[in-house]
Design a protein around this motif. Structure first.
Motif, PDB file in Angstrom:
ATOM      1  N   HIS A 129     -17.260 -32.304 -22.415  1.00 48.69           N
ATOM      2  CA  HIS A 129     -17.149 -30.875 -21.978  1.00 48.69           C
ATOM      3  C   HIS A 129     -16.682 -30.591 -20.575  1.00 48.69           C
ATOM      4  O   HIS A 129     -16.701 -29.931 -19.887  1.00 48.69           O
ATOM      5  CB  HIS A 129     -18.573 -30.599 -21.935  1.00 48.69           C
ATOM      6  N   ARG A 174      -6.778 -24.779 -23.107  1.00 43.77           N
ATOM      7  CA  ARG A 174      -7.590 -25.855 -22.677  1.00 43.77           C
ATOM      8  C   ARG A 174      -6.602 -26.936 -22.187  1.00 43.77           C
ATOM      9  O   ARG A 174      -6.957 -28.065 -21.711  1.00 43.77           O
ATOM     10  CB  ARG A 174      -8.800 -26.123 -23.282  1.00 43.77           C
ATOM     11  N   ASP A 192     -12.768 -28.914 -21.150  1.00 43.74           N
ATOM     12  CA  ASP A 192     -13.498 -28.718 -22.314  1.00 43.74           C
ATOM     13  C   ASP A 192     -13.368 -29.593 -23.263  1.00 43.74           C
ATOM     14  O   ASP A 192     -13.197 -29.600 -24.592  1.00 43.74           O
ATOM     15  CB  ASP A 192     -13.181 -27.403 -23.148  1.00 43.74           C
ATOM     16  N   ARG A 229     -22.630 -25.490 -17.740  1.00 42.36           N
ATOM     17  CA  ARG A 229     -21.385 -24.752 -18.659  1.00 42.36           C
ATOM     18  C   ARG A 229     -21.812 -23.442 -18.364  1.00 42.36           C
ATOM     19  O   ARG A 229     -22.970 -23.019 -18.914  1.00 42.36           O
ATOM     20  CB  ARG A 229     -21.842 -25.531 -19.903  1.00 42.36           C
ATOM     21  N   LYS A 232     -18.418 -19.428 -22.706  1.00 42.09           N
ATOM     22  CA  LYS A 232     -16.960 -19.561 -23.099  1.00 42.09           C
ATOM     23  C   LYS A 232     -15.927 -17.983 -22.887  1.00 42.09           C
ATOM     24  O   LYS A 232     -14.797 -18.203 -22.798  1.00 42.09           O
ATOM     25  CB  LYS A 232     -16.460 -20.227 -24.512  1.00 42.09           C
ATOM     26  N   TRP A 311      -6.817 -15.720 -21.252  1.00 38.49           N
ATOM     27  CA  TRP A 311      -7.541 -17.027 -20.917  1.00 38.49           C
ATOM     28  C   TRP A 311      -7.306 -17.195 -19.145  1.00 38.49           C
ATOM     29  O   TRP A 311      -6.425 -16.884 -18.735  1.00 38.49           O
ATOM     30  CB  TRP A 311      -6.784 -18.439 -21.653  1.00 38.49           C
ATOM     31  N   SER A 325     -11.759 -25.848 -15.416  1.00 36.91           N
ATOM     32  CA  SER A 325     -12.367 -25.247 -16.708  1.00 36.91           C
ATOM     33  C   SER A 325     -11.973 -23.986 -16.877  1.00 36.91           C
ATOM     34  O   SER A 325     -11.118 -23.222 -16.246  1.00 36.91           O
ATOM     35  CB  SER A 325     -14.208 -25.077 -16.081  1.00 36.91           C
ATOM     36  N   SER A 326     -12.312 -23.698 -18.295  1.00 37.45           N
ATOM     37  CA  SER A 326     -11.307 -22.307 -18.929  1.00 37.45           C
ATOM     38  C   SER A 326     -12.503 -21.444 -19.414  1.00 37.45           C
ATOM     39  O   SER A 326     -13.530 -21.688 -19.738  1.00 37.45           O
ATOM     40  CB  SER A 326     -10.639 -22.489 -20.027  1.00 37.45           C
ATOM     41  N   VAL A 327     -12.100 -20.051 -19.218  1.00 42.91           N
ATOM     42  CA  VAL A 327     -12.905 -18.869 -19.504  1.00 42.91           C
ATOM     43  C   VAL A 327     -11.983 -17.818 -20.270  1.00 42.91           C
ATOM     44  O   VAL A 327     -10.983 -17.727 -19.766  1.00 42.91           O
ATOM     45  CB  VAL A 327     -13.980 -18.439 -18.692  1.00 42.91           C
ATOM     46  N   LYS A 328     -12.344 -17.317 -21.477  1.00 44.21           N
ATOM     47  CA  LYS A 328     -11.682 -16.428 -22.112  1.00 44.21           C
ATOM     48  C   LYS A 328     -12.075 -14.939 -21.710  1.00 44.21           C
ATOM     49  O   LYS A 328     -13.100 -14.649 -21.891  1.00 44.21           O
ATOM     50  CB  LYS A 328     -11.578 -16.348 -23.562  1.00 44.21           C
TER      51      LYS A 328
END
Length: 507
Positions: A129, A174, A192, A229, A232, A311, A325-328
């Protein structure tokens, strides 16, 4: 059988009198950590004879020139053979298990007098992760060539991403391939991380067939990251604002933190803690706070637009190492219907009768007035709806008697005078006329009631059909998002109808 949890090079070359080292990588599980590791050579009969193992065994003919080192915390063990001879050329296995036919990797070793030096496989560790930074050294291909990242399989290397914009479906949002540095080196950033990301990879310039300009690396996925975490997905409304809290390891001594927008294996910088703000983000994106002690920083995005959906990456960099780290981001937009369901207009089917048609009632009245010798205009108007099917008192009008010489039933039509003998029929015809008119009114009245009942049922049926397409036409993806994000789809009334918030495109 060949294990999917073991990876290693499938070809080794060595020079006579020289040495060769082979690395075998395995997934870090309790069983793999403590089980027997071995190195064996396959004979012509198919049997693989053990050369060395972690139980302490070493074959007599290889004593003094072979060693095995197991590093369980990194999920790898290395076999080194020295004093190579041409007779060492053959098929070998590195594996895990109590027998030499358990989990293994098969490879070919070639020993020659002038073998070229093979670079060892470099191991990169990443937490489950979490993220990993792979530095791909400069190759022989000039800078400007497309760069790629692929996963090594039994007979080929499966493309994961390249700088032409291709990204595999399991890596959307990612993975990023950075620009080349002055030396020609570049970085592969993956976040991730999943257990299935463990394995052997190649990175390089040009195409997948450019073996000379590529490097082999191994990626090991260790225990889960201890960093918090975040969800997402984040959602915001067009015109509104939101904040993104980014986490990094405070012990990593990261110098610069940033937020970038990801698209097609590249991430374009929007804002960083050094004061940079992209032209398109000025006045809308800023780093609101940074807490080095706790390893967090917060980015605020305001005046959100529909095109902001997509993203985004949080990143912290320290030289060649980056934590990402990624987030949508999902953007909701306001949509309004012109009318609410309770004010919707229902178009009713119209019932009409051709103006030139003649009904039995019309013919009877015309014939009767002709016999009576009176001047009369007889009219039955066709109606547009069942509510006016019942004739009114003006439907049939008796006019004053005309001169004996003419009889007029309608304008423009003149009939000759009837004979005197026909007037004797009046006592017989008049009661029949009254009965006919009464019967006609009764039939029309009953017909009106029946049509009103049928029209009411039709209205209900049409009303149901008008609601169904709206329900069936909803986007399945938006429905799923609506379930995950309760605020989506909320309705409120306006003067012109109803409005609701729905998710726009995802960029």
């Amino acid at each position: 059988p060949v294990s999917s949890t073991l990876y290693g090079s499938r070809f080794l070359t060595g020079e006579v009198g020289g040495s060769v080292t082979h690395q075998c990588f395995y997934s870090i599980t309790p069983a793999n950590k403590h089980d027997r590791k071995y190195w064996c050579r396959r004979a012509g009969s198919g049997v693989c004879h053990t050369i060395i193992s972690t139980t302490g065994y070493t074959s007599r003919e290889h004593r003094g020139r072979v060693s095995l080192e197991d590093i369980p915390q990194k999920g790898t063990f290395m076999v080194t053979m020295t004093g190579l001879e041409k007779s060492d050329t053959g098929i070998y296995r590195c594996g895990i298990g109590s027998t030499n036919s358990d989990l293994y990797i098969r490879l070919n070793l070639t020993v020659s007098a002038d073998a070229s030096t093979v670079e060892p496989i470099r191991l990169f560790l990443g937490e489950l992760h979490g993220s990993v930074t792979v530095l791909c050294p400069p190759g022989d291909t000039p800078s400007g060539e497309k760069r790629f990242w692929c996963k090594v399989g039994r007979s080929s290397c499966s493309l994961i991403a390249n700088t032409d914009g291709y990204v595999g479906k399991n890596y959307q949002g990612r993975i990023s391939i950075t620009s080349q540095e002055s030396s020609g080196a570049f970085k592969i950033l993956v976040n991730d991380l999943k257990k299935e990301d463990f394995g052997l990879y190649r990175c390089g310039n040009g195409g997948l067939s450019s073996w000379d300009s590529s490097r082999m690396v191994a990626l090991q996925v260790t225990t889960a990251s201890t960093l918090p975490r975040r969800p997402k997905f984040l959602s915001g409304r067009a015109g509104g604002s939101l904040s993104i809290t980014c986490h990094y390891d405070p012990k990593g001594n990261y110098k610069k933190k940033y937020l970038c927008r990801w698209k097609a294996a590249t991430c374009s910088l929007l804002v960083d803690t050094d004061g940079f703000v992209h032209q398109s983000s000025k006045g809308r994106v800023q780093v609101a706070s940074s807490d080095q002690e706790n390893g967090t920083y917060r980015v605020v995005m305001s005046h959100l637009r529909e095109e902001d959906a997509g993203w985004y990456w949080c990143g912290a960099t320290n030289g060649h190492t980056e934590h990402t780290s990624s987030v949508k981001l999902l953007i909701q937009k306001k949509t309004c219907s012109s009318q609410g369901p309770e004010t919707s207009t229902l178009v009713k089917p119209t019932l009409s009768r051709p103006a030139t048609s003649s009904t039995p009632t019309q013919r009877s009245i015309t014939d009767l007035t002709h016999v009576m010798g009176t001047k009369s205009t007889s009219t039955l108007l066709p109606t547009a709806s069942p509510s006016t099917l019942l004739p009114t008192a003006s439907s049939s009008t008796l006019l004053p008697t005309a001169s004996p010489s003419t009889f007029v039933t309608s304008p423009g039509k003149i009939y000759p005078q009837s004979s005197p003998s026909e007037s004797h029929l009046l006592p017989v015809v008049l009661p029949a006329l009254i009965l006919l008119v009464f019967t006609t009114f009764t039939v029309l009245f009953l017909t009106k009631i029946k049509l009103q009942k049928e029209t009411g049922e039709e209205r209900n049926a049409i009303g149901n059909l008008e609601v169904a397409p709206t329900q069936d036409g909803q986007n399945p993806v938006k429905e799923q998002i609506m379930e995950e994000t309760p605020e989506n789809g909320q309705e409120h009334g306006t003067d012109s109808g109803k409005c609701r918030w729905v998710f726009s495109g995802t960029g």
